[in-house]
Enzyme design. Structure first.
Site, PDB file in Angstrom:
ATOM      1  N   SER A 137      42.915  45.319  53.898  1.00 20.42           N
ATOM      2  CA  SER A 137      43.379  44.363  54.905  1.00 20.42           C
ATOM      3  C   SER A 137      42.215  44.024  55.823  1.00 20.42           C
ATOM      4  CB  SER A 137      44.521  44.956  55.728  1.00 20.42           C
ATOM      5  OG  SER A 137      44.785  44.157  56.873  1.00 20.42           O
ATOM      6  N   TYR A 153      46.936  52.440  60.935  1.00 22.45           N
ATOM      7  CA  TYR A 153      46.838  51.543  59.788  1.00 22.45           C
ATOM      8  C   TYR A 153      45.452  50.909  59.665  1.00 22.45           C
ATOM      9  CZ  TYR A 153      47.621  47.559  56.721  1.00 22.45           C
ATOM     10  OH  TYR A 153      47.525  46.636  55.708  1.00 22.45           O
TER      11      TYR A 153
END
Length: 230
Positions: A137, A153
């Protein structure tokens, strides 16, 4: 011509399912890696109904035993897509972060990738054109600093990108091509479906990296627009 075989982790839904479907439509035999038996079977049934050669692989990337059993069950492999991942939940303020949340997030998003990759690498090395794709990501980009503050995350994806480089360097003298990709902000249950971008659109960059030619890039981080600064 021998049919290629791929394994996609976390392939029972969302981007993982779209990646599995996209590979399957190219004539590649696809293993659906997923923890939940019912969801895995449903995904395999849907792929087969679309004319895709799919098979289920019971796989919990956080379990050494599960990963070893999955590796033992796969005798030929050309493509590994490490897609399984978790968000770690909403409360990720670094000043109040629960260390257990960070540990759990890393166990799936980083350690899980290492477990699966290392277990399947001997099989991949027997392929003529092996490919490894790590679904990352741009929230892990130190340069871009995108998205909300997610102190478990985002760093997990930073580390995943770093591990991608380490694998690419280690495997530089082999046929294995390793890269990471960002699918973008996609409408899945992961994002609360709060995006117009479809899983199929998110899967495109992973599909491209999974089918790179033998002179393709190694150790890079890409999205649809090209290289991502990180």
């Amino acid at each position: 011509m021998t049919t290629k075989t791929a394994l996609v982790t976390g392939a029972n839904k969302g981007i993982g399912f779209a990646i599995a479907h996209g590979l399957g439509t190219q004539g590649i035999r696809v293993g659906v890696g997923a923890r939940n038996d019912e969801r895995r079977r449903d995904a395999v049934d849907k792929l087969r109904a679309a004319g895709i050669d799919a098979f289920g692989v019971p796989l919990d990337v956080t379990s050494d035993h599960s990963v070893a059993a999955a590796a033992d069950s796969i005798h030929n492999l050309d493509i590994l897509v490490n897609n399984a991942g978790i968000s770690g939940g909403d409360r990720q303020n670094p000043t109040t972060l629960d260390i257990d949340v960070l540990r759990t997030t890393l166990d799936t998003n980083v350690f899980g990738v290492i477990r699966v990759t290392n277990a399947l690498l001997p099989t991949l090395l027997r392929s003529a054109s092996p490919r490894i794709v790590n679904v990352s990501s741009n929230m892990g980009s130190l340069a871009l600093q995108t998205g909300p503050i997610m102190a478990a995350y985002a760093p997990s994806k930073t580390m995943l990108n770093a591990m991608t480089v380490q694998y690419a360097r280690q495997l530089a003298d082999t046929a294995v091509i390793v890269n990471a990709c960002c699918p973008g902000y996609v409408a899945t249950d992961f994002t609360g479906f709060a995006s117009p971008r479809t899983p199929q659109e998110g899967a495109r960059i992973a599909l491209k990296l999974a089918t790179l030619p033998d002179d393709g890039p190694r150790g890079g981080f890409f999205d649809d627009a090209g290289s991502v600064a990180w």
